[in-house]
Design a protein around this motif. Sequence first.
Motif, mmCIF file in Angstrom:
data_model
loop_
_atom_site.group_PDB
_atom_site.id
_atom_site.type_symbol
_atom_site.label_atom_id
_atom_site.label_comp_id
_atom_site.label_asym_id
_atom_site.label_seq_id
_atom_site.Cartn_x
_atom_site.Cartn_y
_atom_site.Cartn_z
ATOM 1 N N LEU A 1 -0.024 2.359 3.756
ATOM 2 C CA LEU A 1 1.093 3.213 3.358
ATOM 3 C C LEU A 1 1.478 3.033 1.892
ATOM 4 C CD1 LEU A 1 3.444 2.798 6.466
ATOM 5 C CD2 LEU A 1 2.314 4.915 5.750
ATOM 6 N N ASN A 2 1.100 1.883 1.310
ATOM 7 C CA ASN A 2 1.555 1.542 -0.038
ATOM 8 C C ASN A 2 0.385 1.095 -0.917
ATOM 9 O OD1 ASN A 2 4.744 1.431 0.250
ATOM 10 N ND2 ASN A 2 3.870 0.502 2.091
ATOM 11 N N PRO A 3 -0.589 1.990 -1.148
ATOM 12 C CA PRO A 3 -1.793 1.590 -1.900
ATOM 13 C C PRO A 3 -1.507 1.179 -3.338
ATOM 14 C CG PRO A 3 -1.718 3.974 -1.621
ATOM 15 C CD PRO A 3 -0.642 3.410 -0.750
ATOM 16 N N ASP A 4 -0.398 1.645 -3.906
ATOM 17 C CA ASP A 4 -0.093 1.339 -5.311
ATOM 18 C C ASP A 4 0.904 0.191 -5.458
ATOM 19 O OD1 ASP A 4 -1.736 3.452 -6.127
ATOM 20 O OD2 ASP A 4 -0.088 4.895 -5.895
ATOM 21 N N LEU A 5 1.281 -0.428 -4.341
ATOM 22 C CA LEU A 5 2.260 -1.503 -4.384
ATOM 23 C C LEU A 5 1.568 -2.839 -4.130
ATOM 24 C CD1 LEU A 5 5.352 -1.697 -4.752
ATOM 25 C CD2 LEU A 5 5.569 -1.679 -2.261
ATOM 26 N N ASP A 6 1.905 -3.846 -4.941
ATOM 27 C CA ASP A 6 1.326 -5.181 -4.783
ATOM 28 C C ASP A 6 2.130 -5.923 -3.712
ATOM 29 O OD1 ASP A 6 -0.072 -7.511 -5.077
ATOM 30 O OD2 ASP A 6 0.931 -8.114 -6.941
ATOM 31 N N LEU A 7 1.707 -5.798 -2.471
ATOM 32 C CA LEU A 7 2.434 -6.388 -1.354
ATOM 33 C C LEU A 7 2.166 -7.891 -1.272
ATOM 34 C CD1 LEU A 7 1.763 -3.613 1.301
ATOM 35 C CD2 LEU A 7 3.900 -4.034 0.074
ATOM 36 N N PRO A 8 3.209 -8.696 -1.113
ATOM 37 C CA PRO A 8 3.028 -10.146 -1.128
ATOM 38 C C PRO A 8 2.493 -10.687 0.196
ATOM 39 C CG PRO A 8 5.335 -9.618 -0.766
ATOM 40 C CD PRO A 8 4.635 -8.300 -1.012
ATOM 41 N N ASP A 9 1.846 -11.814 0.100
ATOM 42 C CA ASP A 9 1.401 -12.560 1.285
ATOM 43 C C ASP A 9 2.612 -13.370 1.752
ATOM 44 O OD1 ASP A 9 0.191 -14.019 3.246
ATOM 45 O OD2 ASP A 9 -0.972 -15.286 1.881
ATOM 46 N N GLU A 10 3.520 -12.692 2.439
ATOM 47 C CA GLU A 10 4.810 -13.282 2.797
ATOM 48 C C GLU A 10 5.249 -12.781 4.164
ATOM 49 O OE1 GLU A 10 9.003 -14.001 0.463
ATOM 50 O OE2 GLU A 10 8.173 -11.973 0.404
#
Length: 374
Positions: A175-184
């Motif tokens: 859903l968020n290909p341009d967002l750097d999603l954290p390993d959290e």
Amino acid sequence: MQTRLVRAASRGGMAALALGTLVSLLSLTTLTGCRPGGDGGDGALTRGSLSGQLSGSGATFPDPVFQEWLDHYTGSVETGVAIDYRAVGSGGGIEQFLAQSVDFGSSERYLQASELAVARDVRGCPAVQFPVLFGSVVIALNDPALDDMVLTADVLARIYDRQITRYDDPALVALNPDLDLPDEEIRPVHRSDGSGTTYVLSHYLTEEVPFWADEYAEGTDIGWHAGTLEGEGNEGVAGTVLDSAGGLGYVNQSYALEHDLATARVVNADGHAIEPTLEATTIASEEAEADIPDNFQFNVDGVGGQGYPIVGATWILAYSCGYAEEVGTLLRDFWDWAVNDTRAAAVAEDLGYARMGPELRDRVTEEIRRVNAD
């Protein structure tokens, strides 16, 4: 897709408008030929002539604007009155209203048939309920870097069901290909008290996600997954989100504004990822208004276009009989003023609430006249 009805700004900007409104609203000069509260209509009222006290309780969802309205009304419109409103949650507001321990209640869901029957039994006359505001339930996030993260109803339901537990889950990455999603880890937060905000969110998920309807359903208080956190009231949820690394929770839009929280965009029925702005809330409410039934019992579902999909209303609960004349007059006047005064509407909009359109506002004004009329 049109909205389907199921029958049955910044902190500084808010403060500035509220202050300006308090300075500029109605003076205590005598107004004639005006209905109580009013911008014209039937009856006459000498503005500044009312006295007495009112007590109310209920939803935390509208509490920010209710407090602004009460402060202004008692300080600049009718200075001889006192009105106390306690934000105890919609469940508590309904309970106290039916127990007749307050003069009015408020809730983010309308009274069900069984509750209307109780109201008639305890009072000897029908209850009166009418909407006064529309507002969005927003998904607030602890991490500012996640502002505008996109969610769907299904993904949100799976987060609260602990099927999705991390921000870099493949469903969120897609859903968020341009967002750097954290390993959290995601730490979802819910309301601990009976809440209309919970009702609005859980109703939305029930309508949109089959497994949620089967396992959780809708309500002001539901059986949350054991792996979730909790907070009391919108304030408590916002605080827990802020205090918890990876926090994610649902709150009234005004609380997200007040705390400058990052918020998610939510995909609506037409597949658009919509930011929870006042404009998007207003679009959803305007599409809904044409189909609101005479008894004002409705849920806003199937929001499309550019409308934000998680939107609910706030109802005021009162009785059609049994008040002292002074109390009944004051109830009618205050809510008529809140619904019809343009500057009261400006305060609500600055806090993130959508005002009603003119046709619905006229219908609600007529319903307010039923208070203590029997």
